[in-house]
Design a protein around this motif. Structure first.
Motif, PDB file in Angstrom:
ATOM      1  N   TRP A 196      16.167  -3.774   0.765  1.00 54.77           N
ATOM      2  CA  TRP A 196      16.506  -2.535   1.033  1.00 54.77           C
ATOM      3  C   TRP A 196      15.241  -2.087   1.333  1.00 54.77           C
ATOM      4  O   TRP A 196      14.015  -2.687   0.571  1.00 54.77           O
ATOM      5  N   PHE A 197      14.560  -1.103   2.035  1.00 51.44           N
ATOM      6  CA  PHE A 197      13.594  -0.671   2.131  1.00 51.44           C
ATOM      7  C   PHE A 197      13.601   0.470   2.239  1.00 51.44           C
ATOM      8  O   PHE A 197      14.235   1.649   1.721  1.00 51.44           O
ATOM      9  N   ARG A 198      12.247   1.454   1.396  1.00 48.19           N
ATOM     10  CA  ARG A 198      12.466   2.752   0.303  1.00 48.19           C
ATOM     11  C   ARG A 198      11.726   3.458   1.310  1.00 48.19           C
ATOM     12  O   ARG A 198      10.166   2.758   1.601  1.00 48.19           O
ATOM     13  N   ARG A 199      11.815   4.607   2.031  1.00 53.12           N
ATOM     14  CA  ARG A 199      11.586   5.637   2.850  1.00 53.12           C
ATOM     15  C   ARG A 199      10.837   7.065   2.443  1.00 53.12           C
ATOM     16  O   ARG A 199      10.896   6.907   0.437  1.00 53.12           O
ATOM     17  N   GLY A 200       8.887   7.410   2.949  1.00 57.87           N
ATOM     18  CA  GLY A 200       9.038   8.156   2.549  1.00 57.87           C
ATOM     19  C   GLY A 200       7.897   8.020   1.358  1.00 57.87           C
ATOM     20  O   GLY A 200       7.373   9.220   0.348  1.00 57.87           O
ATOM     21  N   VAL A 201       8.130   6.457   1.368  1.00 58.50           N
ATOM     22  CA  VAL A 201       6.671   6.089  -0.005  1.00 58.50           C
ATOM     23  C   VAL A 201       4.829   6.267   0.130  1.00 58.50           C
ATOM     24  O   VAL A 201       4.847   5.631   1.248  1.00 58.50           O
ATOM     25  N   ASN A 202       4.125   7.060  -0.287  1.00 59.43           N
ATOM     26  CA  ASN A 202       2.952   6.916  -0.352  1.00 59.43           C
ATOM     27  C   ASN A 202       2.595   7.910  -1.459  1.00 59.43           C
ATOM     28  O   ASN A 202       2.986   7.429  -2.879  1.00 59.43           O
ATOM     29  N   SER A 203       0.879   7.436  -1.510  1.00 54.66           N
ATOM     30  CA  SER A 203       0.461   8.012  -2.757  1.00 54.66           C
ATOM     31  C   SER A 203       0.777   9.186  -3.556  1.00 54.66           C
ATOM     32  O   SER A 203       0.686   9.858  -4.701  1.00 54.66           O
ATOM     33  N   HIS A 204       1.054  10.689  -2.735  1.00 52.23           N
ATOM     34  CA  HIS A 204       1.899  11.729  -3.095  1.00 52.23           C
ATOM     35  C   HIS A 204       3.327  11.390  -3.724  1.00 52.23           C
ATOM     36  O   HIS A 204       3.441  12.658  -4.404  1.00 52.23           O
TER      37      HIS A 204
ATOM     38  N   ASN B 235       0.811  -1.453   0.511  1.00 53.84           N
ATOM     39  CA  ASN B 235       0.174   0.037  -0.177  1.00 53.84           C
ATOM     40  C   ASN B 235       1.196   0.858   0.412  1.00 53.84           C
ATOM     41  O   ASN B 235       0.600   2.066  -0.486  1.00 53.84           O
ATOM     42  N   ASN B 236       1.696   1.443   1.121  1.00 55.82           N
ATOM     43  CA  ASN B 236       2.853   2.590   0.803  1.00 55.82           C
ATOM     44  C   ASN B 236       4.482   1.949   1.325  1.00 55.82           C
ATOM     45  O   ASN B 236       5.036   3.226   2.041  1.00 55.82           O
ATOM     46  N   VAL B 237       4.281   1.193   0.767  1.00 54.71           N
ATOM     47  CA  VAL B 237       5.796   0.374   0.925  1.00 54.71           C
ATOM     48  C   VAL B 237       6.426   0.101   0.033  1.00 54.71           C
ATOM     49  O   VAL B 237       5.933  -0.639  -0.842  1.00 54.71           O
ATOM     50  N   VAL B 238       8.063   0.261  -0.053  1.00 59.84           N
ATOM     51  CA  VAL B 238       8.693  -0.555  -1.089  1.00 59.84           C
ATOM     52  C   VAL B 238       9.974  -1.506  -0.936  1.00 59.84           C
ATOM     53  O   VAL B 238      10.411  -0.880   0.102  1.00 59.84           O
TER      54      VAL B 238
END
Length: 363
Positions: free
Chosen positions: A311-319, A298-301
């Motif tokens: 690796w985890f991607r920070r700051g991911v969201n629909s905007h 939903n809001n993670v990569v």
């Protein structure tokens, strides 16, 4: 909490599912078929078989999958015959769609695939805008096209009635081959991912299905929703490079991995444009070490690089679907995936603990 399934393919091409209500893996029914990849949604599971065809497994439910076909019969009045099929050259077809522009005789309607069956024959709809009509189902107007009424008047020169026929999807709980419906199909697919069911509520059961071909091209399956679980056709999506793997989440996140090890993010995905509008390139998490796998929720990569780092991607969201930066996580994995509620599932690099050596997807 509703039951959900974890789907997986082992190294022999056998498909398994693990239910949250169960304790062990269960092999799917079609034991003669071998698969390369699977991608699951709540109501179905898609797969790439070893024969390079796409298959769909729709889960049986209390709500049948039915589709309504319709065509319109048009007639004009003349002093000799009364209302008849003898229309003027400038009129619409005798059998047409609701606009009158498309020729639609009854015998032109065919089942989309062997997974469908007709429920019955054609019948005239004897309702007009929620009210019953006279026997026969005719509605009247001064001319084509015009405002129709169920009542015949002195100046009613044309009439039409709607004919209906229903077809039902019968291939429940089994792997059904998706017909190509195109004269020239892309080269065989190597990866597949489905999502997008939370972008909007209408049409009900809408899904976004993305696929990657062996030549590194990306394709989007148009028209998947409850009344049409197979979709309509494949549409190629332009790319900034060659793709090796793709992942889409329940909402509007779509990420893919390029051959060079970079990642690309699909921009503009939304209710009115489920396949998005453009790509943005994101550098690999590790300088000099390319990415090989990406998984979105939903809001993670999450991503893996060639050295098996996670690796985890920070700051991911629909905007901000691209996020803001990478964070290195503990452990080394050969596969990572994101399921419902952004739950993460991975296969260890050393002992491959967790599941068999697979590619899997959560439902």
């Amino acid at each position: 909490m509703p039951v959900s399934l974890l789907w997986a393919v082992d190294v022999y091409g056998r498909v398994y599912s693990l239910s949250t209500a169960g304790q062990q893996w269960e092999q799917c029914h079609d034991t003669q078929m071998e698969f390369k990849r699977v991608a699951a949604a709540q109501q179905c599971c898609w797969g790439i078989a070893c024969d390079n065809n796409i298959y769909l497994n729709v889960h049986a439910s209390d709500l049948p999958v039915r589709y309504q076909e319709e065509t319109y019969e048009n007639q004009r009045w003349n002093p000799v015959d009364g209302f008849s099929e003898r229309l003027l050259p400038s009129d619409r077809w005798q059998w047409s769609d609701v606009t009158g522009l498309q020729h639609q005789p009854m015998d032109s309607f065919q089942l989309p695939s062997h997974s469908w069956e007709w429920e019955g024959d054609w019948y005239a709809d004897e309702n007009f805008e929620g009210e019953p009509t006279e026997k026969g189902g005719w509605s009247y107007a001064i001319d084509f096209p015009a405002t129709y009424t169920k009542d015949k008047k002195w100046n009613s020169c044309v009439r039409r009635r709607r004919w209906l026929r229903y077809r039902r999807y019968k291939a429940m709980d089994t792997w059904a081959k998706i017909p190509s419906q195109q004269s020239s199909l892309p080269d065989p697919f190597s990866d597949i991912s489905c999502g997008g069911w939370e972008i909007n509520e209408e049409p009900r059961g809408r899904l976004s299905l993305w696929a990657v071909s062996l030549q590194g091209k990306v394709w989007f399956r148009e028209g998947i929703y409850h009344h049409n679980p197979e979709g309509c056709l494949w549409e190629e999506v332009p790319l900034p490079g060659e793709v090796v793997q793709i992942s889409c989440g329940p909402e509007d996140l779509v990420w893919a991995v390029l051959w060079e090890g970079q990642l690309i993010v699909r921009e503009g995905v939304g209710r009115d444009c489920p396949k998005g509008s453009s790509w943005t390139v994101v550098d690999s998490p590790s300088p000099g070490v390319g990415a090989i796998h990406v998984a979105v929720g939903n809001n993670v990569v999450w991503a893996l690089t060639k050295d098996n780092k996670v690796w985890f991607r920070r700051g991911v969201n629909s905007h901000n679907p691209c996020g803001s930066g990478w964070l290195n996580m503990v452990g080394e994995m050969i596969m990572v995936n994101v399921g419902l509620n952004d739950q993460v599932f991975a296969i260890s690099c050393e002992d491959r603990a967790g599941v068999l050596p697979t590619r899997c997807d959560l439902q």
